[in-house]
Design an enzyme around this catalytic site. Sequence first.
Site, PDB file in Angstrom:
ATOM      1  N   CYS A 118      14.012 -31.325 -10.147  1.00  0.00           N
ATOM      2  CA  CYS A 118      13.125 -30.862 -11.135  1.00  0.00           C
ATOM      3  C   CYS A 118      13.351 -31.485 -12.617  1.00  0.00           C
ATOM      4  CB  CYS A 118      13.370 -28.905 -11.184  1.00  0.00           C
ATOM      5  SG  CYS A 118      12.291 -28.398 -12.453  1.00  0.00           S
ATOM      6  N   CYS A 161      15.032 -21.322  -7.714  1.00  0.00           N
ATOM      7  CA  CYS A 161      14.033 -20.596  -8.275  1.00  0.00           C
ATOM      8  C   CYS A 161      12.901 -20.382  -7.554  1.00  0.00           C
ATOM      9  CB  CYS A 161      13.458 -21.308  -9.712  1.00  0.00           C
ATOM     10  SG  CYS A 161      12.886 -22.858  -9.276  1.00  0.00           S
TER      11      CYS A 161
END
Length: 409
Positions: A122, A219
């Site tokens: 990410c 997440c």
Amino acid sequence: MRASFDEKTGLNSLDLPGRPEETRVVVAMSGGVDSSVTAALLAEQGYDVVGITMQLYDHGMAVQKKGACCAGQDIHDARRVAEQIGIPHYVLDYEDRFREAVIEDFADSYAAGETPIPCIRCNERVKFRDLLETARDLGAAALATGHYIATRPGANGHRELHRPRDDDRDQSYFLFTTTQDQLDYLRFPLGDLTKPEARAIAERMGLHVAAKPDSQDICFVPTGRYTTIVDRLRPNAAMAGEIVHLDGRVLGRHEGITRFTIGQRRGLGIGAAEPNTEPPFVVGLDPARKQVIVGPREALLTRRLTLREVNWLGDIPLAGVPAEGQDVLAKVRSTRPPVPARLFVEAGAVEVELANGEEGVSPGQACVFYGMEDEGSRVLGGGWIAKAVNPALETSQVAENMAQDAAAR
């Protein structure tokens, strides 16, 4: 942080030319306390701060999950902080990019018998690429984040990446893919603070996120069960197979290698391999044969790693590493301290030899290098582990069976 502007050098507290009020800084705001404090500190010093929050996903339970980031409540929290400190705030939809660059890669890695680290992907593929370009488009002199890491001016005119003051919050492992060009543009104001100090600042400023829990787990996995994501995206990867001991014995069956990781001991569904011995550990995964390979704890010890996608931040070119290797400190898990190692580069191939070995190292994880000076403060780069050389596995009956199958094909 030091004084916001130095009259002698003409540099502000971010090592940028010009007074803070003349310097636009984009802050990546996740809705947590760290990025909120980053934005608030810079605004307090007079910088022209613009807050940006990335919406990375929005699915069911994850929106309401405590400890998640970049969705639902967190976007609301970031917007509220921005209003409180008086800065403009924008929410950018990166869902498609995040799914393609991070979630799909996560599923592919597990299907290949690896243990992925999506937070690094990410940072590499979304936050420090797409968001950085957005910051430049907005005319910002820097992109600031709430990571616990530090950059400092180097002797060669570029910035160096260093571990933070707070060892307990060290996030250097997750930032090894940061390029030199990105480092020169990025700023990490929390590098010289501890977590308790950051929370104290949030309380002093009256930020409503001062006591907000840190983000946890992955997440985009709302229940903590990563297999749910992998099974949905790669249903063919969850194929049943054998649980095999290093000596070749079949000890049981499993429902898919994606449910196992190197070093796992619990939940194997088998007992001890021998009477009066402890249950075995997962020491290898073979996607081609659909086998989970188990053995004793000593079989987990890995001494040599082969790396791919290496990012190098050292002063000399990577190709300039001496033939006899270069001493470094290496970290193969975010929660483990750096350990003595030696870096080798030959014909473009990069290998790391761990002086004392490490247990439970898996392909798909990262190996990050640190310099030997200043207790391993400087990050020299790192790479993804393509192969973890495990002597016990390579000399086992299972390895011989694999070689015979490969020869027969």
